[in-house]
Design a protein around this motif. Structure first.
Motif, PDB file in Angstrom:
ATOM      1  N   VAL A 186       0.847  -1.188   0.000  1.00  0.00           N
ATOM      2  CA  VAL A 186       0.000   0.000   0.000  1.00  0.00           C
ATOM      3  C   VAL A 186       0.885   1.241   0.000  1.00  0.00           C
ATOM      4  CG1 VAL A 186      -1.908  -1.146   1.191  1.00  0.00           C
ATOM      5  CG2 VAL A 186      -0.152   0.028   2.521  1.00  0.00           C
ATOM      6  N   THR A 187       0.366   2.295  -0.584  1.00  0.00           N
ATOM      7  CA  THR A 187       1.101   3.561  -0.632  1.00  0.00           C
ATOM      8  C   THR A 187       0.303   4.618   0.124  1.00  0.00           C
ATOM      9  OG1 THR A 187       2.067   2.994  -2.774  1.00  0.00           O
ATOM     10  CG2 THR A 187       2.113   5.310  -2.117  1.00  0.00           C
ATOM     11  N   VAL A 188       0.936   5.229   1.115  1.00  0.00           N
ATOM     12  CA  VAL A 188       0.301   6.262   1.923  1.00  0.00           C
ATOM     13  C   VAL A 188       1.178   7.514   1.879  1.00  0.00           C
ATOM     14  CG1 VAL A 188      -0.529   6.903   4.217  1.00  0.00           C
ATOM     15  CG2 VAL A 188      -0.728   4.524   3.430  1.00  0.00           C
ATOM     16  N   ARG A 189       0.604   8.617   1.348  1.00  0.00           N
ATOM     17  CA  ARG A 189       1.328   9.893   1.229  1.00  0.00           C
ATOM     18  C   ARG A 189       2.666   9.699   0.524  1.00  0.00           C
ATOM     19  NH1 ARG A 189      -0.396  10.185   6.727  1.00  0.00           N
ATOM     20  NH2 ARG A 189      -2.253  11.508   6.967  1.00  0.00           N
ATOM     21  N   GLY A 190       2.658   8.899  -0.529  1.00  0.00           N
ATOM     22  CA  GLY A 190       3.850   8.704  -1.336  1.00  0.00           C
ATOM     23  C   GLY A 190       4.821   7.666  -0.807  1.00  0.00           C
ATOM     24  N   LYS A 191       4.557   7.117   0.373  1.00  0.00           N
ATOM     25  CA  LYS A 191       5.447   6.117   0.936  1.00  0.00           C
ATOM     26  C   LYS A 191       4.804   4.738   0.831  1.00  0.00           C
ATOM     27  CE  LYS A 191       8.113   4.961   5.075  1.00  0.00           C
ATOM     28  NZ  LYS A 191       8.458   5.338   6.476  1.00  0.00           N
ATOM     29  N   GLN A 192       5.576   3.777   0.346  1.00  0.00           N
ATOM     30  CA  GLN A 192       5.055   2.435   0.160  1.00  0.00           C
ATOM     31  C   GLN A 192       5.322   1.572   1.396  1.00  0.00           C
ATOM     32  OE1 GLN A 192       6.733  -0.671  -2.663  1.00  0.00           O
ATOM     33  NE2 GLN A 192       4.807  -0.234  -3.731  1.00  0.00           N
ATOM     34  N   TYR A 193       4.298   0.835   1.814  1.00  0.00           N
ATOM     35  CA  TYR A 193       4.415  -0.094   2.930  1.00  0.00           C
ATOM     36  C   TYR A 193       4.179  -1.509   2.407  1.00  0.00           C
ATOM     37  CZ  TYR A 193       4.018   4.072   5.862  1.00  0.00           C
ATOM     38  OH  TYR A 193       4.220   5.299   6.445  1.00  0.00           O
ATOM     39  N   VAL A 194       5.028  -2.430   2.819  1.00  0.00           N
ATOM     40  CA  VAL A 194       4.940  -3.825   2.396  1.00  0.00           C
ATOM     41  C   VAL A 194       4.819  -4.689   3.646  1.00  0.00           C
ATOM     42  CG1 VAL A 194       6.061  -5.701   1.141  1.00  0.00           C
ATOM     43  CG2 VAL A 194       6.342  -3.333   0.359  1.00  0.00           C
ATOM     44  N   TYR A 195       3.785  -5.538   3.681  1.00  0.00           N
ATOM     45  CA  TYR A 195       3.597  -6.384   4.857  1.00  0.00           C
ATOM     46  C   TYR A 195       2.824  -7.646   4.464  1.00  0.00           C
ATOM     47  CZ  TYR A 195      -1.063  -4.231   4.825  1.00  0.00           C
ATOM     48  OH  TYR A 195      -2.311  -3.792   4.450  1.00  0.00           O
ATOM     49  N   PRO A 196       3.035  -8.748   5.200  1.00  0.00           N
ATOM     50  CA  PRO A 196       2.304  -9.983   4.908  1.00  0.00           C
ATOM     51  C   PRO A 196       0.873  -9.903   5.426  1.00  0.00           C
ATOM     52  CG  PRO A 196       3.733 -10.308   6.791  1.00  0.00           C
ATOM     53  CD  PRO A 196       4.030  -8.934   6.270  1.00  0.00           C
ATOM     54  N   ARG A 197       0.009 -10.663   4.777  1.00  0.00           N
ATOM     55  CA  ARG A 197      -1.410 -10.611   5.134  1.00  0.00           C
ATOM     56  C   ARG A 197      -2.057 -11.963   4.815  1.00  0.00           C
ATOM     57  NH1 ARG A 197      -5.571  -6.366   2.143  1.00  0.00           N
ATOM     58  NH2 ARG A 197      -7.323  -6.526   3.592  1.00  0.00           N
ATOM     59  N   TYR A 198      -2.986 -12.366   5.647  1.00  0.00           N
ATOM     60  CA  TYR A 198      -3.790 -13.561   5.399  1.00  0.00           C
ATOM     61  C   TYR A 198      -5.189 -13.159   4.957  1.00  0.00           C
ATOM     62  CZ  TYR A 198      -0.609 -17.014   7.549  1.00  0.00           C
ATOM     63  OH  TYR A 198       0.448 -17.848   7.832  1.00  0.00           O
ATOM     64  N   MET A 199      -5.748 -13.935   4.016  1.00  0.00           N
ATOM     65  CA  MET A 199      -7.136 -13.757   3.603  1.00  0.00           C
ATOM     66  C   MET A 199      -7.830 -15.110   3.624  1.00  0.00           C
ATOM     67  SD  MET A 199      -7.557 -10.484   2.829  1.00  0.00           S
ATOM     68  CE  MET A 199      -9.003 -10.438   1.777  1.00  0.00           C
ATOM     69  N   PHE A 200      -9.073 -15.117   4.064  1.00  0.00           N
ATOM     70  CA  PHE A 200      -9.907 -16.320   4.012  1.00  0.00           C
ATOM     71  C   PHE A 200     -11.214 -15.943   3.337  1.00  0.00           C
ATOM     72  CE2 PHE A 200     -13.307 -18.992   5.804  1.00  0.00           C
ATOM     73  CZ  PHE A 200     -12.845 -20.245   5.402  1.00  0.00           C
ATOM     74  N   SER A 201     -11.583 -16.692   2.304  1.00  0.00           N
ATOM     75  CA  SER A 201     -12.801 -16.390   1.541  1.00  0.00           C
ATOM     76  C   SER A 201     -13.702 -17.611   1.489  1.00  0.00           C
ATOM     77  CB  SER A 201     -12.454 -15.947   0.112  1.00  0.00           C
ATOM     78  OG  SER A 201     -11.666 -14.778   0.122  1.00  0.00           O
ATOM     79  N   ASN A 202     -14.972 -17.413   1.820  1.00  0.00           N
ATOM     80  CA  ASN A 202     -15.951 -18.488   1.730  1.00  0.00           C
ATOM     81  C   ASN A 202     -17.343 -17.862   1.680  1.00  0.00           C
ATOM     82  OD1 ASN A 202     -17.768 -20.801   2.607  1.00  0.00           O
ATOM     83  ND2 ASN A 202     -15.771 -21.825   2.603  1.00  0.00           N
ATOM     84  N   ARG A 203     -18.163 -18.352   0.752  1.00  0.00           N
ATOM     85  CA  ARG A 203     -19.495 -17.779   0.557  1.00  0.00           C
ATOM     86  C   ARG A 203     -20.497 -18.236   1.608  1.00  0.00           C
ATOM     87  NH1 ARG A 203     -19.999 -13.632  -3.418  1.00  0.00           N
ATOM     88  NH2 ARG A 203     -18.096 -13.790  -4.658  1.00  0.00           N
ATOM     89  N   SER A 204     -20.143 -19.246   2.389  1.00  0.00           N
ATOM     90  CA  SER A 204     -21.037 -19.717   3.450  1.00  0.00           C
ATOM     91  C   SER A 204     -20.859 -18.845   4.686  1.00  0.00           C
ATOM     92  CB  SER A 204     -20.742 -21.183   3.787  1.00  0.00           C
ATOM     93  OG  SER A 204     -21.375 -21.552   4.996  1.00  0.00           O
ATOM     94  N   THR A 205     -21.916 -18.203   5.112  1.00  0.00           N
ATOM     95  CA  THR A 205     -21.822 -17.381   6.326  1.00  0.00           C
ATOM     96  C   THR A 205     -21.580 -18.260   7.558  1.00  0.00           C
ATOM     97  OG1 THR A 205     -24.240 -17.425   6.533  1.00  0.00           O
ATOM     98  CG2 THR A 205     -23.258 -15.529   5.405  1.00  0.00           C
TER      99      THR A 205
END
Length: 249
Positions: A186-205
């Motif tokens: 992500v870039t905030v005020r011209g500065k780029q930040y790099v970080y790991p992230r997890y995502m979980f996706s499932n259509r079942s609530t």
């Protein structure tokens, strides 16, 4: 009162691999009667997958490897399918070709929980890790017709006890099926930040709710960025999830 010959015939069919419902239908008997004759009897010489089904013993027990069961349950809820219309039920977990170690871990979990043998069937872009066993439906009562997101998915009490004791293994199964770990930029005020992230996706609530519950058990913060998509992005939360999930590889 049914004649002894009928009971012997029911048990013979059962020992040849027919499930309880099939035997009951063949002999025009109530399901409960066939269950009592073939399963709920201490004198029965148990064969096949019944030897390993921890739910069908006279006194239901915990699985021999509860961590493996919690992991397999997570995989099943994500990318699994239980076919009960064949003569013998078939449990299939679909694993992408990209992750060969995940395919091995899935097969190992099936063997630890119930399977005597596991097959790997190559599909387009994935491998169906599968096992046939009469007693798979006993261990995954969430099976049913239609897609999981179109029907209710709830854990029964003994499953909740296992997941409560082994939430990390359950979460690993969910994220190894319907989750990912990637580098976010992500870039905030011209500065780029790099970080790991997890995502979980499932259509079942319901399945999404189970993922949230297990993360709460582990005290790992999460947030919903979409109705069907959950994110774990805080540095300490990602580090904690790394200890439980790890790479698919």
């Amino acid at each position: 009162m049914h004649p002894p010959e009928m009971r012997a015939r029911a048990r013979a069919l059962r020992d040849r691999g027919h499930n309880i419902r099939s035997v009951a239908r063949t002999l025009s008997l109530p399901y409960a009667t066939v269950w009592h004759w073939c399963v709920d009897r201490p004198e029965r010489a148990v064969v096949g997958s019944a030897v390993r089904c921890f739910r069908c013993r006279p006194q239901p027990e915990s699985p021999p490897d509860p961590a493996a069961y919690a992991y397999l349950l997570g995989l099943y809820l994500g990318d699994g399918h239980l076919v009960t219309t064949d003569r013998v039920p078939v449990l299939r977990i679909y694993c992408a070709d990209t992750w060969p170690d995940l395919i091995d871990r899935c097969a190992e979990a099936m063997l630890a929980v119930l399977a005597n043998k596991v097959q790997r069937v190559q599909k387009r872009g994935c491998v169906a890790v599968q096992s046939t066993a009469t007693h798979w439906p006993c261990l995954f009562p969430q099976h049913g017709p239609g897609k999981k997101h179109a029907r209710s998915i709830e854990l029964v009490h003994w499953q909740r006890e296992i997941v409560t004791a082994h939430p990390g293994d359950f979460i690993r199964g969910l994220f190894h099926s319907d989750g990912s770990r990637f580098t976010n930029r992500v870039t905030v005020r011209g500065k780029q930040y790099v970080y790991p992230r997890y995502m979980f996706s499932n259509r079942s609530t319901d399945i999404m709710g189970l993922c949230q519950w297990a993360l709460d058990l582990l005290n790992i913060p999460w947030r919903m960025n979409l109705k069907w998509s959950l994110s774990v992005a805080r540095r300490d939360a990602v580090a904690a999830l790394d200890r439980h999930v790890g790479p698919k590889s």
